[in-house]
Scaffold this active site. Structure first.
Site, mmCIF file in Angstrom:
data_model
loop_
_atom_site.group_PDB
_atom_site.id
_atom_site.type_symbol
_atom_site.label_atom_id
_atom_site.label_comp_id
_atom_site.label_asym_id
_atom_site.label_seq_id
_atom_site.Cartn_x
_atom_site.Cartn_y
_atom_site.Cartn_z
ATOM 1 N N ASP B 23 0.875 -1.168 0.000
ATOM 2 C CA ASP B 23 0.000 0.000 0.000
ATOM 3 C C ASP B 23 0.910 1.215 0.000
ATOM 4 O O ASP B 23 1.491 1.561 1.023
ATOM 5 C CB ASP B 23 -0.907 -0.043 1.243
ATOM 6 C CG ASP B 23 -1.752 1.221 1.403
ATOM 7 O OD1 ASP B 23 -1.634 2.146 0.573
ATOM 8 O OD2 ASP B 23 -2.519 1.282 2.381
ATOM 9 N N LYS B 86 2.925 11.117 -3.461
ATOM 10 C CA LYS B 86 1.876 10.487 -4.268
ATOM 11 C C LYS B 86 0.992 11.509 -4.973
ATOM 12 O O LYS B 86 0.464 11.264 -6.054
ATOM 13 C CB LYS B 86 1.032 9.611 -3.348
ATOM 14 C CG LYS B 86 0.038 8.721 -4.034
ATOM 15 C CD LYS B 86 -0.579 7.802 -2.994
ATOM 16 C CE LYS B 86 -1.646 6.908 -3.561
ATOM 17 N NZ LYS B 86 -2.143 5.999 -2.494
ATOM 18 N N GLU B 186 -7.372 0.595 -4.554
ATOM 19 C CA GLU B 186 -7.406 0.510 -3.090
ATOM 20 C C GLU B 186 -8.760 0.052 -2.535
ATOM 21 O O GLU B 186 -8.795 -0.838 -1.694
ATOM 22 C CB GLU B 186 -6.953 1.843 -2.479
ATOM 23 C CG GLU B 186 -5.438 2.024 -2.643
ATOM 24 C CD GLU B 186 -4.945 3.451 -2.470
ATOM 25 O OE1 GLU B 186 -5.732 4.311 -2.040
ATOM 26 O OE2 GLU B 186 -3.774 3.696 -2.789
ATOM 27 N N ASP B 208 -13.197 5.396 0.936
ATOM 28 C CA ASP B 208 -11.768 5.417 1.287
ATOM 29 C C ASP B 208 -11.237 6.847 1.256
ATOM 30 O O ASP B 208 -10.997 7.405 0.185
ATOM 31 C CB ASP B 208 -11.021 4.516 0.293
ATOM 32 C CG ASP B 208 -9.520 4.461 0.556
ATOM 33 O OD1 ASP B 208 -9.018 5.219 1.413
ATOM 34 O OD2 ASP B 208 -8.840 3.659 -0.109
#
Ligand SMILES: Nc1ncnc2c1ncn2[C@@H]1O[C@H](COP(=O)(O)OP(=O)(O)OP(=O)(O)O)[C@@H](O)[C@H]1O
Lengths: 176, 626
Positions: B23, B86, B186, B208
């Site tokens: 992850d 990211k 994800e 999420d």
């Protein structure tokens, strides 16, 4: 080229057993999905991928009644094309379409959500009716009538999509 | 032993050691694996902690610190320390992300430059390189913990990542020396971890909200098949934005008191962001908290109530409702038709977010009992094991593309070729005609997004198809084919139809690195200079060759009847050539021989799939296709 019905192994026709279609799709996905061939040679992986792409496309087309109907008609040599099917439509329907559009434009400019919702409700009702009519047209092998219902459904769907886009925009403006 | 991993291969079916799930988060990264009992487990990466800060610090000599050690350098070296990288994956130098409140120093944008780069003092690094550092570090930690080589991974990405962001993530994996088995969305990973655990069945929403990204996916779960019905989100919305909102308010307040504008001072910005984050965390449990802003000259404390904090973030939280509503509508569902809501990501701990989710999905109490921080990594590990370890017949993930893909047409309007929420892998083609007499080339501009105008969509790539024979206008017909693989990554090819002149081009996204760049970086990176690159490439080529030969042998024994005239001989010749190449030590030669054999057996492979399909449909079902 095998057609979408053959790929999924279901009888060619408008009325399909949706449950069976879903089950079949899952069965085939279990066999052909790239994840199932991850450790294999490139040639095998590619061949499985091609199959899975076909299976996905077949399922996408057949699970949705309007797409399925248009596809079925095209197999019978009656091409509706991507958008314009107005030549199959009765003139009074086209009149209705215009009136409906005007009503929507007008309600939109007033920001009258209730009116817009009522219009959507009515379009959905007509959509249900058209779907019934479509199924029975196919039962009678009346391709012309089926084409007319498909064109009608496409108009209604586009209308509903436009309403939705407007509602989404309003919602976004309020929340974005 | 870490880097020698690839030299210890025995089993050609599992050449990459223990498969893991990673992850790669905005704030934290985690690694997980599947243990002997088939359970997903995360690995301690920093002492006892399984969460490693996704932070990279560049030292003066160009080497790096990663994780906690890097985060400790943040206050003193805000420019040399990259957090939340990211958010910059797959972004160009003029992306709005670059202009947000932050303490980065960017390299001056070069004309025509496609990728944003950080100036980390004497060195410019791209987000891909920074992410690769995180992955390398995570990999090393995993190898030490598992006491096994780790060479292959499933890496998770936000479902709402576009093509450029996905490509960048994959490049980062390659740059870290990993075989990227799959990019996994994800929310889908989270659903796997949840669903398999309880043999669930029904329709679920996964909400999420992490550090930098927001996703919502609606999935239907039937007997181990996870079918994503729709996905929506915002790939730059997350807990970081809550921090920024609060930091902004703090800076304004403090600037007024001190009579100096602190908003352009990287040290002050960094201090305010840190203070804001701690206060935010405290406000999850308590009604009021003190934000401590440690400015270089003095430390300032500001009291913040939960209500004040909520008023700063409510607009951001509301933005998630837009995506939830769209996901529901795309799945053609009403909120009450959702059987359960799964919460993922650290930011779903914020009480206002929980409250909001409950309301959004018809008052249902969301599920949050698997640690929301770990659930994504665990799902990724399960899929990694499935792909490269012990595969499980009961598990299958059917995912979708998040954003429509199309090309630019006349007037700057987008013509969509593959629509959002189409199940992948998918492929679709569209035919375009020439518009001028004697036109010999056609420009193709590939875009991604939902809006009608090209200028409102993400530009992915531009290329030019040349060699169209001169013809009157409208006579030249070019077929553009889009193919999206199971990672959600697009390739495009174009072909001139009328005269049968074929020309296919596969494009790389404009905001990505070229293959050559990745290759060069790989060779340049210190780590790989230490080992013998040629040896490694040779071993990889041999492993691949063995795999190909093994599969082919099996296919030839089982389906000899499917061979056509002359095919058997052609395959045998290619096979012989490959065996000879394998005896030598030239990896290029082996690769070429593999490619030749591949070509010789392509049609045979197709026929076998065709037969497998027929068998599946006539009930003489095969469990697996060989
Ligand atoms: N107790 C808490 N209260 C409020 N926010 C929290 C709490 N714990 C963690 N967070 C926030 O959660 C975010 C990190 O979440 P998580 O680790 O799931 O994200 P990530 O995986 O790094 O990011 P992404 O999924 O966006 O790539 C941070 O913004 C952090 O401040």
């Amino acid at each position: 080229m095998t057609d979408h019905f053959e790929i999924l192994g279901i009888p060619r026709g408008f009325r399909v057993d949706e449950r069976a279609l879903e089950t079949r799709y899952r069965e085939l996905s279990r066999l052909f999905h790239p994840d199932r061939h991850a450790g294999r040679s490139a040639a095998d992986r590619r061949a499985a991928l091609e199959k899975m792409v076909q299976i996905n496309e077949a399922y996408r087309t057949l699970r949705e009644p309007v797409r399925r109907a248009a596809y079925l008609l095209s197999l019978r040599g009656l091409e509706l094309g991507e958008t314009d099917g107005s030549k199959f439509l009765p003139p009074d329907f086209l009149m209705e379409v215009m009136e409906r559009r005007e009503a929507f434009e007008e309600a939109r400019s007033r920001g009258d959500r209730e009116r817009v919702q009522a219009l959507a409700q009515q379009a959905r009702r007509e959509r249900d009716e058209a779907l019934e009519a479509l199924a029975s047209a196919f039962d009678r092998d009346d391709d012309k009538e089926a084409a007319s219902q498909v064109s009608k459904l496409r108009y209604l769907d586009r209308f509903l999509a436009d309403i939705r886009a407007w509602e989404d925009r309003v919602f976004e403006e309020e929340n974005g | 032993m870490a880097e020698s991993g690839l030299l210890q291969i025995r089993d050609p079916r599992k050449p990459y050691g223990k498969p893991v799930g990673i992850d790669l988060g905005t704030t934290h990264s985690l690694v997980a694996f599947v243990d002997g009992e088939g359970r997903g487990q995360t690995i301690p990466l920093e002492g006892d902690s399984h969460l490693m800060p996704s932070v990279v610090h560049y030292l003066e000599d160009g080497s790096t610190l990663v994780g906690r050690a890097a985060r400790e350098k943040l206050a003193a070296h805000p420019h040399e320390t990259i957090v939340s990288v990211k958010r910059f994956m797959g972004k160009g130098p003029s992306d709005p992300e670059v202009r947000r409140l932050g303490h980065y120093r960017f390299a001056p944008a070069q004309p025509g430059e496609a990728v944003v780069r950080f100036d980390v003092g004497g060195k410019w690094v791209s987000p891909v390189e920074v992410s690769a550092e995180i992955l390398k570090w995570a990999r090393r930690k995993a190898e030490a913990y598992l006491d096994q080589p780790v060479g292959a991974a499933v890496i998770t990405v936000p479902a709402y990542f576009d093509d450029a962001q996905r490509q960048a993530t994959k490049d980062a994996g390659r740059l870290a020396g990993l075989e990227v088995l799959r990019l996994l969305n994800e929310p889908t990973a989270a659903a796997v971890a949840y669903g398999l655990d309880r043999r669930a069945r029904g329709t679920f929403a996964v909400y999420d909200l992490g550090g930098g990204t927001f996703d919502v996916s609606i999935l239907e779960l039937v007997e181990g098949v996870f079918e994503v019905r729709s996905t929506a989100g915002d790939s730059s919305l997350g807990g970081d934005d809550f921090d920024r909102a609060l930091a902004q308010a703090l800076l304004e307040q403090i600037s007024t008191v001190l009579g100096r504008d602190l908003r352009r001072d990287p040290f002050a910005v960094q201090a305010a962001l840190a203070g804001a984050r701690d206060a935010k965390h405290a406000l999850t449990e308590k009604e009021r908290a003190v934000a401590v802003v440690a400015l270089p000259e003095r430390t300032v404390e500001v009291e913040v109530t939960r209500a004040q904090f909520e008023s700063l973030i409510v607009g951001l939280v509301r933005r998630t409702a837009v995506a939830c509503r769209r996901a529901l509508r795309d799945a053609d569902l009403e909120p009450h038709q959702i059987d359960g809501v799964v919460l993922v990501g650290g930011s779903t701990r914020v009480p206002l977010v929980r409250h909001f989710v409950r309301e959004m999905f018809g008052g249902k109490e969301p599920l949050g009992d698997i640690d929301p921080d770990r659930v994504v990594a665990i799902g990724a590990a399960i899929q990694a094991e499935n792909l490269a370890g012990e595969s499980r017949d009961d598990l299958l993930l059917l995912d979708v593309i998040p954003l429509s893909l199309g090309v630019e047409t006349m007037g700057g309007v987008v013509e969509k070729i593959i629509h959002r929420n189409t199940t992948i892998p998918a492929s679709a083609a569209q035919i375009f005609t020439t518009f001028a007499d004697g036109q010999t080339a056609m420009d193709i501009h590939v875009v991604q997004g939902e809006r009608e105008l090209v200028s409102d969509c993400r530009s992915l790539a531009r290329f030019r198809l040349e060699g169209i024979p001169p013809m009157p206008a409208n006579m030249g017909r070019v077929q553009v084919t889009f193919s999206v693989d199971a990672d959600g990554i697009l390739s495009v090819s174009a072909k001139e139809l009328t005269t049968g002149v074929e020309q296919s081009i596969t494009v790389k996204p404009s905001h990505g690195l070229t293959d050559e760049e990745v290759e060069r970086m790989l060779l340049e990176s210190l780590e790989h200079a230490e080992e013998d690159v040629a040896t490694r490439l040779l071993i990889e080529a041999r492993v691949e060759a063995q795999r190909v030969l093994h599969d082919l042998q099996k296919a030839l024994t089982e389906s000899a009847d499917l061979l056509v005239e002359g095919e058997k001989e052609a395959i045998a010749r290619a096979e012989q050539a490959l065996r000879e190449a394998m005896a030598g030590s030239d990896h290029h030669r082996i690769e070429e021989a593999i490619a030749d054999l591949d070509r010789a057996s392509t049609d045979f492979a197709r026929r076998r799939m065709e037969k497998a399909l027929k068998e599946a449909l006539t009930g003489r079902s095969v469990q697996e296709i060989e």
